[in-house]
Design an enzyme around this catalytic site. Structure first.
Site, mmCIF file in Angstrom:
data_model
loop_
_atom_site.group_PDB
_atom_site.id
_atom_site.type_symbol
_atom_site.label_atom_id
_atom_site.label_comp_id
_atom_site.label_asym_id
_atom_site.label_seq_id
_atom_site.Cartn_x
_atom_site.Cartn_y
_atom_site.Cartn_z
ATOM 1 N N ASP A 43 0.773 -1.261 0.000
ATOM 2 C CA ASP A 43 0.000 0.000 0.000
ATOM 3 C C ASP A 43 0.805 1.312 0.000
ATOM 4 O O ASP A 43 1.781 1.430 0.741
ATOM 5 C CB ASP A 43 -0.843 0.110 1.278
ATOM 6 C CG ASP A 43 -1.585 -1.143 1.616
ATOM 7 O OD1 ASP A 43 -1.488 -2.136 0.887
ATOM 8 O OD2 ASP A 43 -2.286 -1.125 2.654
ATOM 9 N N GLU A 223 -10.385 -2.405 4.556
ATOM 10 C CA GLU A 223 -9.061 -1.827 4.776
ATOM 11 C C GLU A 223 -8.974 -0.427 4.159
ATOM 12 O O GLU A 223 -9.781 -0.078 3.289
ATOM 13 C CB GLU A 223 -7.980 -2.726 4.152
ATOM 14 C CG GLU A 223 -7.990 -4.136 4.714
ATOM 15 C CD GLU A 223 -6.906 -5.053 4.172
ATOM 16 O OE1 GLU A 223 -6.242 -5.734 4.967
ATOM 17 O OE2 GLU A 223 -6.715 -5.100 2.949
HETATM 18 C C1 FRU Z 1 -3.875 -3.550 2.739
HETATM 19 C C2 FRU Z 1 -3.232 -3.984 4.039
HETATM 20 C C3 FRU Z 1 -3.585 -3.017 5.160
HETATM 21 C C4 FRU Z 1 -2.461 -3.217 6.132
HETATM 22 C C5 FRU Z 1 -1.286 -3.456 5.223
HETATM 23 C C6 FRU Z 1 -0.284 -4.451 5.724
HETATM 24 O O1 FRU Z 1 -3.247 -4.067 1.613
HETATM 25 O O2 FRU Z 1 -3.603 -5.303 4.358
HETATM 26 O O3 FRU Z 1 -4.848 -3.232 5.730
HETATM 27 O O4 FRU Z 1 -2.273 -2.102 6.958
HETATM 28 O O5 FRU Z 1 -1.814 -3.911 3.979
HETATM 29 O O6 FRU Z 1 0.834 -4.492 4.910
#
Ligand code: FRU
Length: 495
Positions: A43, A223
């Site tokens: 992300d 998320e």
């Molecule tokens: C989304 C996610 C978020 C988390 C991060 C972990 O892709 O799963 O919810 O904070 O990636 O790398």
């Protein structure tokens, strides 16, 4: 003898090291999309504009090309296109790994770290607790930087928002709400979004829970939310709530949708059904930059899918971001929607190589498609077309318009067998009765971003041909004409 051994060890290290060294010309390396120099990325995090620079932090694992203990990588840009790789910003510590979050500029020094401090609000994910099966795995924390994101100090009294009953309690996105003089945080909590408020980023009060009525079920874990106001051309304000979902997207796996509604400082209320921000399988964790001049809303997504992100055939690095896209809110009767346009600065790296006012289909051209932008308009009432990118190995990526749907097909596009779900023969984008009138395709080595009708519809796909695509073909039945066909080459940002 000793010297020989030392030389031997030196060469072994050199070989090992050079194999892992980034050249930016590796097969499949995007040339104008952001990728980390090496290793794993997911992300975008902490997207913020400050003092003439856009900061892109990102989920980063510096020790491997699959997901692992998360850090925040860092990169900056003056134009959102050319990125400078910078040292890691945040490292895991005893409270946990550093999961996704946002960054703000504290103009009024509300937190007391200094006027204009850059403050990151992120999730601690404690893997020990997670492994023990307990639920209080995640909490929110803050860190500040007084040197434009170069060095960071974590707040002594972290976490600032403790775990709830829910195991998934993460990805804080924070903005300053002028009317109530408070910071507002949207947070993904299980399959809901919770809103919290604070006057100093340290003490947080729960304000409300957003869980839409009669909602689509089973979208996996929720998320990376993002709540922000936007104005239509006529000056009407609506609030947009972006939510990313871990599963069951329109074409499988990770997906991003948005709600449009109202926000009164405490509660978000949707006023129409959710829409998908992108229909392809490779657009996720999308959130917007904060503090951008003129209140522009620029969204950036991670160009992959949790279904196969750890398996895609790249070795030095894994994953790219989408191009940054500027959002516009349009209104049609009582219906609101977002349009996405590649940021203006993108056009500065494109160069015309072919253009024709009127083109009879079928159209075919041998042309290097590896770094290319293709745009055209359609004759009225064009209800069908097929666009193909192919190479001398007969590998082909297809985009088809039929029955008021766009269908992409990467089943013959090149390497597909690294994951069962990757080939997924048909990816479908329904056009809800709208005719297609303009098409923009942006190809960068191993991806295509498809935008229709000024960015009203968007579809992003990865592909991995064994050699670059070199043939473009566009046909229609019944035969129609294309208007204003333009093919631009796009230059590399790394050279
Ligand atoms: C989304 C996610 C978020 C988390 C991060 C972990 O892709 O799963 O919810 O904070 O990636 O790398």
């Amino acid at each position: 003898m000793k010297i020989n051994i030392i030389l031997f060890i030196y060469f072994v290290f050199q070989i090992g090291f050079s194999q892992n060294k980034a050249t930016y010309s590796e097969q499949y390396r995007p040339q104008f999309h952001f990728t980390p120099e090496a290793k794993w990325m997911n992300d975008p995090n902490g997207l913020v504009y400050f003092n003439g620079k856009y900061h892109l932090f990102y989920q980063y694992f510096p020790d491997g090309i699959i997901w692992g203990p998360m850090h925040w990588g860092h990169s900056e840009s003056t134009d959102l296109i050319h990125w400078k790789q910078l040292p890691i910003a945040l490292y895991p510590d005893k409270l946990g790994w550093i999961f996704s979050g946002s960054a703000v500029i504290d103009k009024n020094n509300t937190a007391g770290f200094g006027k204009n401090a850059m403050i990151a609000i992120y999730t601690y994910h404690n893997d020990e607790i997670w492994k023990s099966g307990k639920k209080n795995t995640e909490s929110q924390a803050i860190a500040y930087s007084l040197d434009e994101g170069k060095t960071w100090t974590k707040y002594n009294d972290n976490p600032v928002l403790n775990n709830s009953e829910e195991q998934d309690f993460r990805d804080p996105k924070v903005f300053w709400h002028e009317e109530t003089s408070k910071w507002i945080m949207s947070l993904a909590v299980g399959d809901k979004i919770k809103l919290f408020s604070s006057s100093d980023l340290k003490k947080w009060n729960e304000e409300s829970t957003f869980q839409p009525d009669n909602d689509t079920k089973n979208l996996g874990v929720w998320e990376c939310p993002d709540l922000f106001p936007m104005k239509t051309k006529t000056g009407e304000t609506k609030w947009v709530l972006i939510i990313n979902h871990g599963d069951k997207g329109p074409n499988g796996g990770s997906c991003t949708r948005y709600f449009i509604g109202n926000f009164d400082g405490k509660t978000f209320q949707e006023t129409q059904k959710a829409l998908w921000l992108d229909y392809g399988t490779d657009y996720y964790a999308a959130v917007t930059f904060s503090n951008v001049p003129d209140d522009k809303k620029i969204v950036l997504g991670w160009m992959s899918n949790w279904q196969y992100a750890t398996k895609v055939p790249t070795e030095t690095w894994r994953s790219a971001m989408t191009l940054p896209r500027e959002l516009e809110l349009i209104k049609n009767g009582i219906f609101y929607a977002l349009e996405q346009k590649m940021v203006n600065q993108f056009h500065a790296i494109t160069k015309p190589i072919f253009s024709q006012k009127t083109v009879s289909m079928p159209f075919s051209k041998e042309i290097d498609l590896s770094q290319t932008e293709i745009t055209f308009d359609l004759e009225k009432n064009t209800d069908e077309f097929t666009i193909e990118f192919s190479n001398s190995k007969n590998e082909v990526f297809k985009i088809q318009l039929k029955n008021n749907e766009i269908i992409t097909d990467r089943s013959q596009s090149g390497k597909i067998d690294f994951s069962e779900t990757f080939a997924n023969t048909r990816q479908v984008m329904p056009l809800a009765g709208e005719k297609v009138n303009s098409v923009q395709l942006i190809l960068d080595k191993s991806s295509v971003e498809i935008l229709l009708n000024n960015g009203r519809f968007s579809m992003t796909n990865l592909f991995f041909p064994n050699e670059d695509y070199t043939i473009l073909s566009i046909k229609s039945s019944p035969k129609k004409k294309l208007k204003n066909l333009k093919i631009n080459s796009v230059s590399s940002i790394w050279k």
